[in-house]
Enzyme design. Structure first.
Site, PDB file in Angstrom:
ATOM      1  N   GLU A  93      69.369  18.089  85.867  1.00  0.00           N
ATOM      2  CA  GLU A  93      70.637  17.704  85.264  1.00  0.00           C
ATOM      3  C   GLU A  93      70.617  17.818  83.748  1.00  0.00           C
ATOM      4  OE1 GLU A  93      72.337  14.804  88.744  1.00  0.00           O
ATOM      5  OE2 GLU A  93      71.299  13.831  87.105  1.00  0.00           O
ATOM      6  N   CYS A 106      72.197  17.002  76.181  1.00  0.00           N
ATOM      7  CA  CYS A 106      70.961  16.331  76.597  1.00  0.00           C
ATOM      8  C   CYS A 106      70.387  17.170  77.729  1.00  0.00           C
ATOM      9  CB  CYS A 106      71.289  14.911  77.061  1.00  0.00           C
ATOM     10  SG  CYS A 106      69.881  14.071  77.794  1.00  0.00           S
ATOM     11  N   CYS A 113      59.764  13.555  87.447  1.00  0.00           N
ATOM     12  CA  CYS A 113      58.909  13.073  86.358  1.00  0.00           C
ATOM     13  C   CYS A 113      57.716  12.343  86.958  1.00  0.00           C
ATOM     14  CB  CYS A 113      59.689  12.117  85.447  1.00  0.00           C
ATOM     15  SG  CYS A 113      58.746  11.645  83.977  1.00  0.00           S
ATOM     16  N   CYS A 117      58.551   5.341  84.701  1.00  0.00           N
ATOM     17  CA  CYS A 117      59.055   4.192  83.932  1.00  0.00           C
ATOM     18  C   CYS A 117      60.000   3.427  84.861  1.00  0.00           C
ATOM     19  CB  CYS A 117      59.811   4.662  82.688  1.00  0.00           C
ATOM     20  SG  CYS A 117      58.809   5.702  81.623  1.00  0.00           S
ATOM     21  N   CYS A 120      64.030   3.731  84.878  1.00  0.00           N
ATOM     22  CA  CYS A 120      64.622   5.071  84.780  1.00  0.00           C
ATOM     23  C   CYS A 120      64.742   5.703  86.162  1.00  0.00           C
ATOM     24  CB  CYS A 120      63.728   5.931  83.883  1.00  0.00           C
ATOM     25  SG  CYS A 120      64.152   7.677  83.929  1.00  0.00           S
ATOM     26  N   SER A 219      60.327   6.646  73.078  1.00  0.00           N
ATOM     27  CA  SER A 219      60.950   5.605  73.904  1.00  0.00           C
ATOM     28  C   SER A 219      60.042   4.392  73.854  1.00  0.00           C
ATOM     29  CB  SER A 219      61.073   6.073  75.354  1.00  0.00           C
ATOM     30  OG  SER A 219      61.921   7.168  75.434  1.00  0.00           O
ATOM     31  N   LEU A 220      60.430   3.407  73.064  1.00  0.00           N
ATOM     32  CA  LEU A 220      59.524   2.288  72.816  1.00  0.00           C
ATOM     33  C   LEU A 220      59.785   1.140  73.806  1.00  0.00           C
ATOM     34  CD1 LEU A 220      57.320   1.281  70.824  1.00  0.00           C
ATOM     35  CD2 LEU A 220      59.168   0.255  69.500  1.00  0.00           C
ATOM     36  N   HIS A 221      60.916   0.522  73.663  1.00  0.00           N
ATOM     37  CA  HIS A 221      61.442  -0.483  74.603  1.00  0.00           C
ATOM     38  C   HIS A 221      60.678  -1.804  74.687  1.00  0.00           C
ATOM     39  CE1 HIS A 221      63.739   2.974  75.494  1.00  0.00           C
ATOM     40  NE2 HIS A 221      62.947   3.487  76.381  1.00  0.00           N
ATOM     41  N   CYS A 339      71.766   7.512  79.703  1.00  0.00           N
ATOM     42  CA  CYS A 339      70.316   7.510  79.558  1.00  0.00           C
ATOM     43  C   CYS A 339      69.643   6.827  80.733  1.00  0.00           C
ATOM     44  CB  CYS A 339      69.929   6.729  78.310  1.00  0.00           C
ATOM     45  SG  CYS A 339      69.789   7.747  76.899  1.00  0.00           S
TER      46      CYS A 339
HETATM   47  S1  SF4 Z   1      62.107   7.556  80.886  1.00  0.00           S
HETATM   48 FE1  SF4 Z   1      61.491   9.714  80.650  1.00  0.00          FE
HETATM   49  S2  SF4 Z   1      59.250   9.638  80.949  1.00  0.00           S
HETATM   50 FE2  SF4 Z   1      60.026   7.720  81.783  1.00  0.00          FE
HETATM   51  S3  SF4 Z   1      60.351   8.164  83.971  1.00  0.00           S
HETATM   52 FE3  SF4 Z   1      62.301   8.570  82.907  1.00  0.00          FE
HETATM   53  S4  SF4 Z   1      62.252  10.763  82.507  1.00  0.00           S
HETATM   54 FE4  SF4 Z   1      60.134  10.130  82.948  1.00  0.00          FE
END
Ligand code: SF4
Length: 346
Positions: A93, A106, A113, A117, A120, A219-221, A339
């Site tokens: 996507e 984007c 992946c 995370c 996500c 990507s800290l978070h 996101c």
């Molecule tokens: S935030 Fe990025 S690195 Fe983490 S699972 Fe999603 S796509 Fe993968």
């Protein structure tokens, strides 16, 4: 024998194929390169300044394997999510995000992946494979066409924040960006491209060694190793100290812009103590700025976004301490294009 995708050839390899086996003068290689990368041709028949015989010879030896658009979804806020199909079947996507100042694409770097995370949606899809450089540039070309059609102007920015971890597809992502930025490619300024990583210290350092010219986002978070490892398992082998060191090396080599992406989660990372730790982290990375991202719930997990008053207090603390913080409002939520929501749904 399966025909090779001509867009996987380097300039030198293309020249060798044309001047070697096909016994053509060198300028023919330049013409083919121009059709492929400046005109984005995906068909040998389009290459009208080549002799017909050469066009057929090329078509016998080589193929084009472009992305196709499987579906296009339009959000009420103008965001467009596009699901692309790869030539061998998988879906990925990309998203076009219009704001008054920018038209941002984007794009994805991998099919699925491997980093899992927990907030996500892509992290719940297994990694199937890396995207090739033309599969990366095709996303930009196709999103750019949509931008031109809907807004009458080209993309202004490109972010690698779609599916996958770009730094785990390092070679192809850099080759794709080289084609996007090259004068004999799409000629997009590297300053308008941002690669976002979940944080792999070794690869961040390598970006510095390779003297890349694009921007970097981390990507800290979370601001402690213990808490960050809970939602981003990659942190177990890439601690915050290791990442800060790597970012310093990246900055020393490139002077590139570094942004910490920070999603505010309800009850998890939104306290003033968290904000203060974020200020301290920013002080350790030259020029670092912060993007506060609004969280978009996903089916697979139970996180909630911060309430407005906590978010405001958090941002105020950053600003009082002279940390540049921008709030990225969530876009395209109604079509799962925001996101962390990309999961081939819809
Ligand atoms: S935030 Fe990025 S690195 Fe983490 S699972 Fe999603 S796509 Fe993968």
């Amino acid at each position: 024998m399966e025909r090779q995708d001509i867009r996987l050839l380097s300039r030198e390899a293309l020249e060798q194929a044309l001047t070697g086996d096909l016994a053509q003068p060198r300028f023919r290689a330049r013409q083919v390169w121009h059709w492929i990368w400046e005109k984005q041709a995906t068909d040998f028949e389009a290459m009208q300044n080549l002799p017909a015989a050469l066009r057929s010879q090329l078509a016998e030896r080589f193929a084009f394997r472009p992305l196709s658009i499987e579906t296009e979804q339009h959000s009420e806020d103008g965001t467009v999510k596009v699901r692309f199909q790869l030539h061998d079947g998988p879906l990925i996507e990309g998203v076009l995000i219009p704001t008054p100042e920018r038209l941002t694409a984007c794009v994805s770097a991998q099919v699925g992946c491997s980093l899992s995370c927990s907030f996500c949606a892509t992290g719940f899809l297994p990694l199937k494979r890396n995207l090739t450089p033309p599969e990366i540039t095709d996303q930009v070309v196709l999103l750019n066409r949509i931008a031109e059609k809907r807004h009458g102007k080209p993309l202004s920015n490109i972010v690698f924040m779609g599916m996958g971890e770009p730094l785990l597809n390092y070679k192809n992502v850099l080759a794709g960006i080289e084609r996007l930025t090259a004068e004999d490619g799409l000629h997009i300024s590297a300053k308008r491209i941002t690669v976002s990583t979940a944080g792999i210290a070794k690869m961040i350092r390598r970006l510095g060694q390779d003297k890349v010219r694009f921007n970097l986002a981390l990507s800290l978070h979370h601001t402690t190793d213990e808490a960050r490892s809970r939602i981003m398992p990659i942190n177990e082998s890439n601690s915050l100290d290791a990442l800060v060191d790597a970012l310093n090396d990246f900055y020393a080599e490139t002077g590139g812009r570094i942004t910490f992406e920070y999603i505010l989660f309800d009850g998890l990372n939104e306290s003033l103590a968290d904000a203060e730790r974020l200020v301290q982290l920013c002080r350790r990375v030259p020029g670092a700025r912060v993007n506060i991202i609004e969280y978009n719930p996903i089916e697979q997990a139970d996180f909630k976004k911060s309430e407005a008053d906590r978010r405001e207090a958090f941002i105020a603390h950053l600003e009082e301490n002279r940390v540049t913080a921008k709030v990225r409002r969530s876009r395209g939520k109604d079509i799962d294009a925001a996101c962390g929501q990309l999961a081939n749904k819809g």
